[in-house]
Design an enzyme around this catalytic site. Structure first.
Site, PDB file in Angstrom:
ATOM      1  N   SER A 123       0.833  -1.213   0.000  1.00  9.40           N
ATOM      2  CA  SER A 123       0.000   0.000   0.000  1.00  9.40           C
ATOM      3  C   SER A 123       0.865   1.260   0.000  1.00  9.40           C
ATOM      4  CB  SER A 123      -1.001   0.000   1.159  1.00  9.40           C
ATOM      5  OG  SER A 123      -0.352  -0.142   2.383  1.00  9.40           O
ATOM      6  N   ASP A 164       7.185   2.823   6.206  1.00  9.34           N
ATOM      7  CA  ASP A 164       6.983   2.215   4.878  1.00  9.34           C
ATOM      8  C   ASP A 164       7.042   3.278   3.780  1.00  9.34           C
ATOM      9  OD1 ASP A 164       6.514   0.157   6.576  1.00  9.34           O
ATOM     10  OD2 ASP A 164       4.377  -0.031   6.139  1.00  9.34           O
TER      11      ASP A 164
END
Ligand code: GLA
Length: 374
Positions: A123, A164
């Site tokens: 994502s 991330d």
């Protein structure tokens, strides 16, 4: 299966005008420390998400070669899908509008080599790829990562930290990134030459959107509050012990994981710099035990995968990577033994669990960048 770039080339004969590559990541060590203002040590992977297409006034229109449905987002309001992969895309547009970024319309295709829901930041890679495609002027990596985290926190509703998105936006080839999540400064640490990164997918699915992640975050905040601290970054074991009775046992154990993990991240960065493989092995092992026992974020399948890897020739270090509750292990393997180690691990894992594991050997790749099209 054909790679994402091969599939893109087939879907867009002649290529689009513009294309970018945004990598997934494996976190070497430092789990759930990012939103506690602590330290993390991720590497960006060769597995990446690609976006390719052309300018298109007024809106963002995307199709995915991996997931169903066309996604259309209005670039003046951010209005778009509120479910499926499209919600990440709409979230990025809204977060960019919130930040006052000038947007350009785009009509294109996304394709990814990153398995979805396996803890390798599919994502974040999608968010970073989309932000690159619609920013009129290239964004500075930290700003891009902060915008993409906002998309995930506010518009998707998962209270992730910065790791991330920052790894995907700012990684440096052949380096791990020691990130101090208090001020988001990055210290690139060279990966020892000859050490291979082996990622093995347990095949047991995980879903960050499930409430466990947000619950853990709350428990960490509760523990910090009970100690009168703004974040667990400022806690040490002595202080935690003396406040033990002021918090539920769960919060105490989550905090113990965070406090000890921060120390292990710093030691692991040092061990990488010194190519001290023995120290890395021991740090990964202690990190995994703390993640499984104190943070309670492992599963029986992962437990098997980690112990099988630890007993495999050539494997220097093995642990669960990413958000937890399934997904992948990250393993460091002595030069050129990755393929053999992976086959051995997969065979023994399948014999024990009946699950066929997928695996990838990766270098430490660079962050998001434009790529040639066609
Ligand atoms: C997910 C989140 C990150 C981090 C990890 C756990 O990947 O997106 O911010 O909290 O979990 O280390």
């Amino acid at each position: 299966m054909a790679t994402a770039t091969e599939r893109l080339a087939e879907a867009l004969p002649g290529g689009g005008e513009l294309a970018w590559r945004a990598p997934g990541r494996a976190n070497l060590i430092g789990e759930h420390t990012d939103y506690n203002d602590g330290f993390v040590l991720p590497v960006a992977l060769d597995l990446a998400t690609y976006i390719a297409g052309s300018r298109h006034p007024g809106s963002l229109r995307l199709r995915s070669l991996d997931q169903a449905g066309e996604v259309v987002v209005d670039l003046t309001t951010g209005q778009g899908p509120d479910s499926g992969w499209g919600r990440y895309v709409a979230g990025v547009v809204k977060a960019m509008l919130d930040d006052g970024v000038e947007l350009a319309g785009f009509d294109g295709i996304v394709a990814s080599d990153i398995p979805i829901g396996s803890g390798l930041s599919s994502s974040a890679a999608l968010e970073v790829a989309v932000a690159s495609a619609i920013a009129i002027h290239p964004l500075e990596p930290l700003r891009q990562a902060l915008i993409c985290r906002r998309a995930e926190n506010i518009y998707v509703g998962v209270q992730t930290g910065i790791m991330d998105q920052l790894a995907s936006a700012a990684a440096k080839k052949d380096h791990a990134l020691l990130i101090d999540c208090r001020d988001n400064t990055i210290d690139p640490v060279p990966m020892p030459s000859g050490l291979e990164i082996l990622v093995v997918d347990s095949g047991a699915s995980r879903d960050l959107g499930s409430s466990a992640y947000n619950e853990r975050r709350k428990e960490c905040e509760l523990a910090a509050e009970a100690m009168g601290l703004g974040s667990l970054r400022d806690a040490d074991l002595e202080r935690l012990e003396s406040a033990r009775r002021d918090m539920p046992d769960g919060a105490y154990r989550r905090a113990r994981h965070i406090v000890t993990e921060n120390q292990r991240v710093l030691e692991a960065a040092d061990a990488l710099r010194r190519s001290d493989l023995e120290a890395l092995g021991s740090l990964f092992e202690r990190s995994y035990r703390s993640y499984a026992d104190d943070f309670e974020a492992s599963t029986p399948e992962i437990e098997t995968l980690v112990s099988v890897a630890a007993a495999t020739d050539g494997v220097v270090a093995a642990r669960l990577t990413g958000g937890g509750w399934g997904g992948c292990t990250v393993n460091l393997v002595r030069g050129h033994q990755g393929g053999r180690a992976a086959t051995g691990i997969a065979e023994r894992y399948e014999a024990a669990t009946g699950i066929t594991a997928r695996w990838w050997i990766s270098s430490a790749s660079g962050g998001v960048r434009p790529v040639a099209t066609g």
